[in-house]
Design an enzyme around this catalytic site. Structure first.
Site, PDB file in Angstrom:
ATOM      1  N   HIS A  13      17.651  -7.015  -5.462  1.00 51.31           N
ATOM      2  CA  HIS A  13      16.615  -5.971  -5.402  1.00 51.31           C
ATOM      3  C   HIS A  13      16.600  -5.328  -4.015  1.00 51.31           C
ATOM      4  CE1 HIS A  13      12.351  -4.719  -6.799  1.00 51.31           C
ATOM      5  NE2 HIS A  13      12.558  -4.119  -5.628  1.00 51.31           N
ATOM      6  N   GLU A 195       3.127  -5.639  -8.431  1.00 52.84           N
ATOM      7  CA  GLU A 195       3.268  -5.556  -6.967  1.00 52.84           C
ATOM      8  C   GLU A 195       1.939  -5.044  -6.411  1.00 52.84           C
ATOM      9  OE1 GLU A 195       5.918  -2.393  -5.770  1.00 52.84           O
ATOM     10  OE2 GLU A 195       6.159  -3.177  -3.738  1.00 52.84           O
ATOM     11  N   ASP A 273      14.120  -5.594  -0.644  1.00 51.36           N
ATOM     12  CA  ASP A 273      13.450  -4.367  -1.121  1.00 51.36           C
ATOM     13  C   ASP A 273      13.883  -3.124  -0.333  1.00 51.36           C
ATOM     14  OD1 ASP A 273      11.855  -3.062  -2.944  1.00 51.36           O
ATOM     15  OD2 ASP A 273       9.951  -3.659  -2.084  1.00 51.36           O
TER      16      ASP A 273
HETATM   17  N1  LIG Z   1       8.428  -1.714  -3.163  1.00 48.36           N
HETATM   18  C1  LIG Z   1       8.589  -0.673  -3.991  1.00 48.36           C
HETATM   19  N2  LIG Z   1       7.771  -0.531  -5.040  1.00 48.36           N
HETATM   20  C2  LIG Z   1       7.916   0.500  -5.898  1.00 48.36           C
HETATM   21  N3  LIG Z   1       8.837   1.437  -5.764  1.00 48.36           N
HETATM   22  C3  LIG Z   1       9.679   1.347  -4.727  1.00 48.36           C
HETATM   23  N4  LIG Z   1      10.697   2.135  -4.351  1.00 48.36           N
HETATM   24  C4  LIG Z   1      11.211   1.618  -3.218  1.00 48.36           C
HETATM   25  N5  LIG Z   1      10.557   0.498  -2.868  1.00 48.36           N
HETATM   26  C5  LIG Z   1       9.595   0.302  -3.799  1.00 48.36           C
HETATM   27 ZN   LIG Z   2      11.631  -2.336  -5.111  1.00 46.59          ZN
END
Ligand SMILES: Nc1ncnc2[nH]cnc12
Ligand SMILES: [Zn+2]
Length: 334
Positions: A13, A195, A273
């Site tokens: 990811h 999230e 991320d």
């Molecule tokens: N942490 C994240 N949550 C949602 N969309 C994203 N795009 C890039 N990083 C992201």
């Molecule tokens: Zn992400």
């Protein structure tokens, strides 16, 4: 004992534009004459204060990449840095929407990224694969166009399909058709949820979409029945602890539910991320988790094994990576 830095790692990811160092974005903005005022802090990092302004900063940074060579450099640079931290395999998220918004043909975008990955593989042995994503906050119509574009340009490195973006916007069902097209084309699926929104957001995804993995998903911890369901169904979480702390989902790493989820039988993996946005890297994620939760190398290696089992790559690639994993030995004491 600090974690051996060469412990093999697998990242599932990472958003490729989100891996762009600020200095590179500044340089490309200058080259292409793009206004990036307000995008950086005085210290040279990215300027954002919350999830919405993070997504806005991400969208702006993504706009400075304008050519296949820009993307080849970005992919090669990111994979090289990852290999130096022990990464043997990485799946990066790419975004047909961002390519379209930058005015670069998707074929050039994909081709550039694949070329950068090929260079990194030849030079450093790291294997890269690609997962095109739709962006939830751009809406279902853009998503439909993005999936059609992605499916019209399948490449051997493209191994899955997913969705990122603002999970507070639209319903997951609004994207079911886009996901169905990717699923029918044989691509395994992942979707960001849980999230900034709670457990219901994760449940909404697994009720509506045949996903194998969830991006983040950590707030499933707020619903014990959902945690049991994730464990029973073997749905894998792409957990990005540093991102979650940076975005204020948890105040400190010690409060992060990663270990509680793992101990409840949920399959959890570790990723970065958008590393420069969150002051992290995949190596730092592994090191920080090992230190914060006092995990020995064997338990850290288990995250890599889970990631390998959940990778969207083909069987032969998985077997090669398994051999590399099993061949790793911790440095001899003393
Ligand atoms: N942490 C994240 N949550 C949602 N969309 C994203 N795009 C890039 N990083 C992201
Ligand atoms: Zn992400």
């Amino acid at each position: 004992m600090p974690l051996p830095s060469d412990l093999p790692k697998i990242e599932l990811h990472c958003h490729i534009e989100g891996a762009a160092p600020p200095a590179l974005v500044r340089r490309l903005a200058g080259r292409h004459g793009i206004d990036v005022s307000g995008l950086f802090t005085k210290d040279g990092g990215y300027a954002w204060t919350d999830f919405s302004s993070f997504l806005a900063a991400y969208d702006r940074a993504a706009q400075v990449f304008r050519s296949a060579e820009d993307f080849a450099d970005l992919a090669e640079t990111y994979l090289f840095a990852s290999a130096a931290e022990g990464v043997i395999y990485t799946e990066v998220f790419i975004s047909p929407d961002h390519a379209r918004r930058s005015g670069i043909p998707y074929a050039d975008y994909l081709g550039g990224l694949a070329e950068g990955m090929a260079r990194a593989e030849a030079g450093h042995g790291i294997i890269g694969r690609i997962i095109p994503l739709i962006e939830r906050h751009f809406g279902p119509e853009a998503a439909h166009e993005a999936v059609r574009t992605a499916l019209a340009h399948l490449h051997p490195r493209v191994v899955g399909f997913g969705m990122a973006g603002d999970e507070r916007m639209f319903a997951v069902a609004d994207f079911a058709r886009a996901f169905a097209l990717a699923h029918e084309a044989g691509l395994p699926l992942t979707c960001h949820a849980g999230e900034v929104c709670g457990a219901a957001s994760v449940a909404e995804v697994i009720d509506a979409l045949p996903v194998r993995r969830i991006g983040h998903g950590v707030r499933a911890i707020e619903d014990a029945a959902l945690v049991r369901r994730l464990a029973e169904e073997g749905i894998v979480l792409e957990v990005c602890p540093g991102s979650n702390v940076a975005l204020g989902v948890y105040p400190r790493l010690a409060d992060h539910p990663l270990i509680r989820l793992r101990d409840a039988g949920v399959k959890v993996t570790l990723s970065s991320d958008d590393p420069p946005f969150f002051g992290t890297s995949i190596g730092r994620e592994y090191a920080a988790i090992a230190e914060t939760f006092a995990l020995p190398p064997g338990e850290m290696l288990a995250f890599t094994q889970t990631a390998l089992d959940a990778a969207f790559c083909d069987t032969a690639t998985r077997a090669r990576l398994q051999t590399r994993l099993e061949g790793w030995r911790p440095p001899a004491a003393g």
